[in-house]
Design a protein around this motif. Structure first.
Motif, PDB file in Angstrom:
ATOM      1  N   GLU A  99      12.585  32.476 -15.839  1.00 43.45           N
ATOM      2  CA  GLU A  99      13.788  32.473 -16.674  1.00 43.45           C
ATOM      3  C   GLU A  99      13.961  31.108 -17.340  1.00 43.45           C
ATOM      4  O   GLU A  99      14.243  31.022 -18.538  1.00 43.45           O
ATOM      5  CB  GLU A  99      15.005  32.819 -15.823  1.00 43.45           C
ATOM      6  N   ARG A 100      13.784  30.058 -16.565  1.00 42.48           N
ATOM      7  CA  ARG A 100      13.928  28.691 -17.099  1.00 42.48           C
ATOM      8  C   ARG A 100      12.943  28.433 -18.237  1.00 42.48           C
ATOM      9  O   ARG A 100      13.257  27.768 -19.218  1.00 42.48           O
ATOM     10  CB  ARG A 100      13.710  27.673 -15.983  1.00 42.48           C
ATOM     11  N   ASP A 101      11.728  28.991 -18.097  1.00 39.64           N
ATOM     12  CA  ASP A 101      10.689  28.782 -19.107  1.00 39.64           C
ATOM     13  C   ASP A 101      10.792  29.746 -20.281  1.00 39.64           C
ATOM     14  O   ASP A 101       9.971  29.712 -21.200  1.00 39.64           O
ATOM     15  CB  ASP A 101       9.302  28.904 -18.463  1.00 39.64           C
ATOM     16  N   GLY A 102      11.788  30.638 -20.258  1.00 41.13           N
ATOM     17  CA  GLY A 102      12.004  31.543 -21.376  1.00 41.13           C
ATOM     18  C   GLY A 102      11.094  32.760 -21.382  1.00 41.13           C
ATOM     19  O   GLY A 102      10.981  33.439 -22.401  1.00 41.13           O
ATOM     20  N   LEU A 103      10.455  33.064 -20.256  1.00 39.62           N
ATOM     21  CA  LEU A 103       9.544  34.206 -20.188  1.00 39.62           C
ATOM     22  C   LEU A 103      10.242  35.476 -19.710  1.00 39.62           C
ATOM     23  O   LEU A 103       9.768  36.584 -19.942  1.00 39.62           O
ATOM     24  CB  LEU A 103       8.364  33.881 -19.262  1.00 39.62           C
ATOM     25  N   VAL A 104      11.380  35.292 -19.041  1.00 40.67           N
ATOM     26  CA  VAL A 104      12.142  36.397 -18.479  1.00 40.67           C
ATOM     27  C   VAL A 104      13.626  36.119 -18.714  1.00 40.67           C
ATOM     28  O   VAL A 104      14.049  34.961 -18.710  1.00 40.67           O
ATOM     29  CB  VAL A 104      11.856  36.508 -16.951  1.00 40.67           C
ATOM     30  N   ILE A 105      14.390  37.172 -18.940  1.00 38.14           N
ATOM     31  CA  ILE A 105      15.850  37.028 -18.974  1.00 38.14           C
ATOM     32  C   ILE A 105      16.426  37.809 -17.793  1.00 38.14           C
ATOM     33  O   ILE A 105      15.848  38.797 -17.344  1.00 38.14           O
ATOM     34  CB  ILE A 105      16.489  37.503 -20.301  1.00 38.14           C
ATOM     35  N   ARG A 106      17.548  37.340 -17.315  1.00 37.27           N
ATOM     36  CA  ARG A 106      18.225  37.936 -16.168  1.00 37.27           C
ATOM     37  C   ARG A 106      19.555  38.487 -16.667  1.00 37.27           C
ATOM     38  O   ARG A 106      20.313  37.782 -17.327  1.00 37.27           O
ATOM     39  CB  ARG A 106      18.442  36.842 -15.130  1.00 37.27           C
ATOM     40  N   GLU A 107      19.818  39.738 -16.330  1.00 39.33           N
ATOM     41  CA  GLU A 107      21.081  40.342 -16.728  1.00 39.33           C
ATOM     42  C   GLU A 107      21.809  40.826 -15.477  1.00 39.33           C
ATOM     43  O   GLU A 107      21.260  41.563 -14.671  1.00 39.33           O
ATOM     44  CB  GLU A 107      20.849  41.517 -17.679  1.00 39.33           C
ATOM     45  N   VAL A 108      23.058  40.384 -15.345  1.00 41.41           N
ATOM     46  CA  VAL A 108      23.890  40.774 -14.209  1.00 41.41           C
ATOM     47  C   VAL A 108      24.896  41.803 -14.708  1.00 41.41           C
ATOM     48  O   VAL A 108      25.586  41.581 -15.705  1.00 41.41           O
ATOM     49  CB  VAL A 108      24.627  39.552 -13.611  1.00 41.41           C
ATOM     50  N   PHE A 109      24.997  42.928 -13.995  1.00 37.22           N
ATOM     51  CA  PHE A 109      25.934  43.986 -14.344  1.00 37.22           C
ATOM     52  C   PHE A 109      27.133  43.910 -13.407  1.00 37.22           C
ATOM     53  O   PHE A 109      26.970  43.771 -12.195  1.00 37.22           O
ATOM     54  CB  PHE A 109      25.259  45.357 -14.222  1.00 37.22           C
ATOM     55  N   ALA A 110      28.324  43.997 -13.972  1.00 37.54           N
ATOM     56  CA  ALA A 110      29.560  43.910 -13.190  1.00 37.54           C
ATOM     57  C   ALA A 110      29.817  45.239 -12.493  1.00 37.54           C
ATOM     58  O   ALA A 110      30.610  46.066 -12.936  1.00 37.54           O
ATOM     59  CB  ALA A 110      30.726  43.534 -14.093  1.00 37.54           C
ATOM     60  N   GLU A 111      29.100  45.451 -11.417  1.00 38.63           N
ATOM     61  CA  GLU A 111      29.216  46.667 -10.625  1.00 38.63           C
ATOM     62  C   GLU A 111      29.383  46.269  -9.171  1.00 38.63           C
ATOM     63  O   GLU A 111      29.173  45.123  -8.802  1.00 38.63           O
ATOM     64  CB  GLU A 111      27.941  47.520 -10.754  1.00 38.63           C
TER      65      GLU A 111
END
Length: 131
Positions: free
Chosen positions: A75-87
């Motif tokens: 994520e830090r290197d811009g290869l992956v994004i993290r998405e958190v769902f409000a559940e």
């Protein structure tokens, strides 16, 4: 070839064909670590997006701590994004970015090379280790 030589040895910039060989070394070191390749390939096989638990099941031998650390680095290197769902409970998914997807082709090439040459490497190791 003359450009690659410097007093005392080879010019590091010529070796990796970059004006910033230390940056290239650092990034290759990150990408080539034990788990990054497996996480990237697993994300691809899971459709480019997956939950933490799916990744944990798909990467053989990885601990939760190491998977978490690897994903944070990606994520830090811009290869992956993290998405958190409000559940409840919270759901977190990881997705490869365009930059991460661009890493697939060379990674698969390296994996193909390893598969094609593993027996030769193993034989060379056996020959070397023989008394």
């Amino acid at each position: 070839m003359g450009k690659a030589r410097k007093a005392g040895g080879l010019d590091p910039a010529a070796i990796c064909r970059s004006s910033d060989p230390m940056a290239v070394r650092e990034l290759l070191s990150k990408i080539g670590d034990t788990w990054t390749i497996f996480v990237i390939l697993s994300l691809d096989l899971l459709g480019g997006r997956a939950r933490f638990s799916e990744l944990e099941r798909s990467v053989p031998g990885i601990s939760q701590r190491m998977l978490s650390s690897t994903l944070k680095n990606l994520e830090r290197d811009g290869l992956v994004i993290r998405e958190v769902f409000a559940e409840v409970p919270p759901r977190v998914e990881y997705e490869m970015t365009a930059l991460g997807k661009s890493l697939l082709r060379p990674t698969l090439g390296l994996v193909d090379w390893a598969k094609a040459n593993w027996e030769q490497v193993r034989q060379a190791q056996s020959d070397y280790d023989a008394p």
